[in-house]
Design an enzyme around this catalytic site. Structure first.
Site, mmCIF file in Angstrom:
data_model
loop_
_atom_site.group_PDB
_atom_site.id
_atom_site.type_symbol
_atom_site.label_atom_id
_atom_site.label_comp_id
_atom_site.label_asym_id
_atom_site.label_seq_id
_atom_site.Cartn_x
_atom_site.Cartn_y
_atom_site.Cartn_z
ATOM 1 N N ARG A 151 6.060 12.058 106.846
ATOM 2 C CA ARG A 151 6.910 10.931 107.256
ATOM 3 C C ARG A 151 6.079 9.681 107.575
ATOM 4 O O ARG A 151 6.581 8.560 107.457
ATOM 5 C CB ARG A 151 7.768 11.316 108.468
ATOM 6 C CG ARG A 151 8.948 12.188 108.070
ATOM 7 C CD ARG A 151 9.787 12.585 109.259
ATOM 8 N NE ARG A 151 11.026 13.229 108.823
ATOM 9 C CZ ARG A 151 11.866 13.835 109.638
ATOM 10 N NH1 ARG A 151 11.624 13.881 110.930
ATOM 11 N NH2 ARG A 151 12.970 14.376 109.174
ATOM 12 N N LYS A 210 19.209 23.660 115.313
ATOM 13 C CA LYS A 210 20.272 22.832 115.896
ATOM 14 C C LYS A 210 21.661 23.306 115.472
ATOM 15 O O LYS A 210 22.269 22.748 114.563
ATOM 16 C CB LYS A 210 20.080 21.370 115.482
ATOM 17 C CG LYS A 210 18.738 20.806 115.873
ATOM 18 C CD LYS A 210 18.455 19.526 115.118
ATOM 19 C CE LYS A 210 16.983 19.186 115.083
ATOM 20 N NZ LYS A 210 16.647 18.258 114.006
ATOM 21 N N GLY A 250 11.989 17.616 108.940
ATOM 22 C CA GLY A 250 10.651 17.536 109.544
ATOM 23 C C GLY A 250 9.907 18.859 109.485
ATOM 24 O O GLY A 250 8.802 18.953 108.941
ATOM 25 N N GLY A 278 18.913 16.563 108.522
ATOM 26 C CA GLY A 278 20.362 16.419 108.667
ATOM 27 C C GLY A 278 20.907 15.308 107.768
ATOM 28 O O GLY A 278 21.940 15.468 107.116
#
Ligand code: ADP
Ligand code: MG
Length: 378
Positions: free
Chosen positions: A34, A189, A334, A357
């Site tokens: 990233r 999550k 990530g 997401g």
């Protein structure tokens, strides 16, 4: 959407919202994908003689309060090495100045009002600089102050080069709808991913679930999950999803009494004990077969606590199975990018996205808040 190429940035000050939410351990950045991904935008701005303040969130601190565990300092250090320039880190918005070419503002989630898309904070962020550039594809599915409100409030704002690239690449890959399409969703999550799984089950023939989020499904089926990560408030949603019979669950898992222990055992999903937690899984023969025969694979989320060697086998086997499949493969997130880096040759994945997401929601055809905000900036 207004593009960077169409925006006047010459000699301007820039607030650049990026996604530097990278995996960090003991102060070291474990995967710099990233960070490298924002370089094209930074180079472009450098050529235009612009001065840049980078904004990013990092992890999930308690909202609105400074917590050194979630400081972007390790990221600032890594960025300094990558671009070979000093990158000062500002602790608060009051400290912001444009003395250096590139600086970084501390974790946006330390700012109160960030998660609530607070209007005052949005204005404050928008007014830091002449132009507000949004290049955080990985966070474009969140309507926060720095990802939504500030875009709206800014006088001049546009998409960065990474955002532009991600969108055109993903659009291109969505053109082929050859089936079977297999989605693989892991990670931790639960609440944020259940909705995604629901939509993915519409665009895929099957959804293989893994990692922490599977536990909620296993419990919804009536299995004991012991001390495993599980969201009880999501059980009825999980049950509903299971009825679609598109959800593939693991058959055998790796359990342990503690996340810090190497002592583990393999067990059937029906025989987890009260004092155990599921931390990894065995890639089932069914899953292996589905991965091998898929035409398209969409992957987000590790299927175990792969950061620890003892619980990394499931994710390693999964990454290798995807790499070996002749399917067109899309992966993002990530930790997913870190797992790819750790276990396989990245070039074996057809397309790697910086988004997790956001990547999934884009593929579902959902409207991403940051993109909507940008599309009104003409
Ligand atoms: P990504 O960043 O790729 O979108 P997530 O952030 O959703 O992925 O999830 C990654 C995290 O999920 C990893 O840090 C991993 O340790 C954790 N995880 C995977 N399986 C489990 C599990 N069974 N129990 C607890 N955490 C898990
Ligand atoms: Mg993550």
């Amino acid at each position: 959407m207004r593009k960077l190429g169409d925006t006047d940035v010459f000699n301007k000050t820039i607030a650049l919202r990026v996604d530097l939410n990278v995996p960090v351990e003991d102060g070291e950045v474990l995967d710099d994908t990233r960070i490298l991904a924002i370089i094209p935008t930074l180079k472009y701005l450098e050529e235009k003689n612009a001065k840049v303040i980078l904004l990013s969130h990092f992890g999930r601190p308690a909202p609105g309060a400074v917590d050194s565990k979630f400081s972007l300092l390790p990221v600032a250090k890594k960025l300094e090495k990558v671009i070979n320039k000093q990158v000062p880190l500002f602790g608060s918005l009051d400290e912001v100045n444009f003395d250096k070419e590139i600086s970084l503002m501390e974790n946006t989630r330390f700012l109160s009002g960030e998660l609530e898309n607070d209007e005052d904070l949005s204005k404050q962020l928008a007014n830091i600089a002449d132009v507000y550039i949004f290049d955080a594809f990985g966070t474009s599915h969140r309507a926060h102050a720095s990802t939504y409100g500030a875009i709206q409030a800014s006088e001049s704002s546009c998409a960065g080069l990474l955002l532009e690239d991600e969108i055109s690449a993903l659009k291109e890959t969505m053109k082929s709808q050859e089936s079977p399409i297999l989605s693989i969703v892991g990670g931790s999550k639960v609440s944020s991913k259940l909705e995604v799984i629901k939509s993915l089950s519409r665009i895929s023939d099957e959804v293989l679930t893994g990692g922490g989020i599977t536990n909620t499904f296993l419990k919804a089926q009536g299995n004991n999950v012991g001390l495993s990560l599980c969201e009880d408030s999501m059980l009825s949603n999980a049950r509903e999803l299971l009825e679609s019979s598109k959800i593939l669950l693991p058959e055998e898992v790796i359990v342990s009494k503690s996340i810090d222990s190497d002592i583990k055992r393999i067990c059937k999903i029906t025989s987890v004990k009260d004092d155990e937690m599921i931390l990894d899984q065995i890639l089932s023969p069914t899953a292996i077969e589905k991965i091998a025969s898929a035409k398209k694979i969409i992957w987000n989320g590790p299927v175990g606590v792969f950061e620890q060697k003892a619980f990394s086998e499931g994710t390693k086997d999964l990454a290798n199975a995807i790499a070996a499949s002749s399917a067109f493969s899309l992966a993002g997130g990530g930790e997913t990018l870190l797992a790819i880096k750790m276990f396989i040759d990245k070039s074996k994945i057809s397309y790697c996205s910086t988004g997790g997401g956001a990547f999934l929601e884009f593929l579902e055809g959902k409207e991403l808040p940051s993109l909507s905000a940008l599309s009104f900036k003409f």
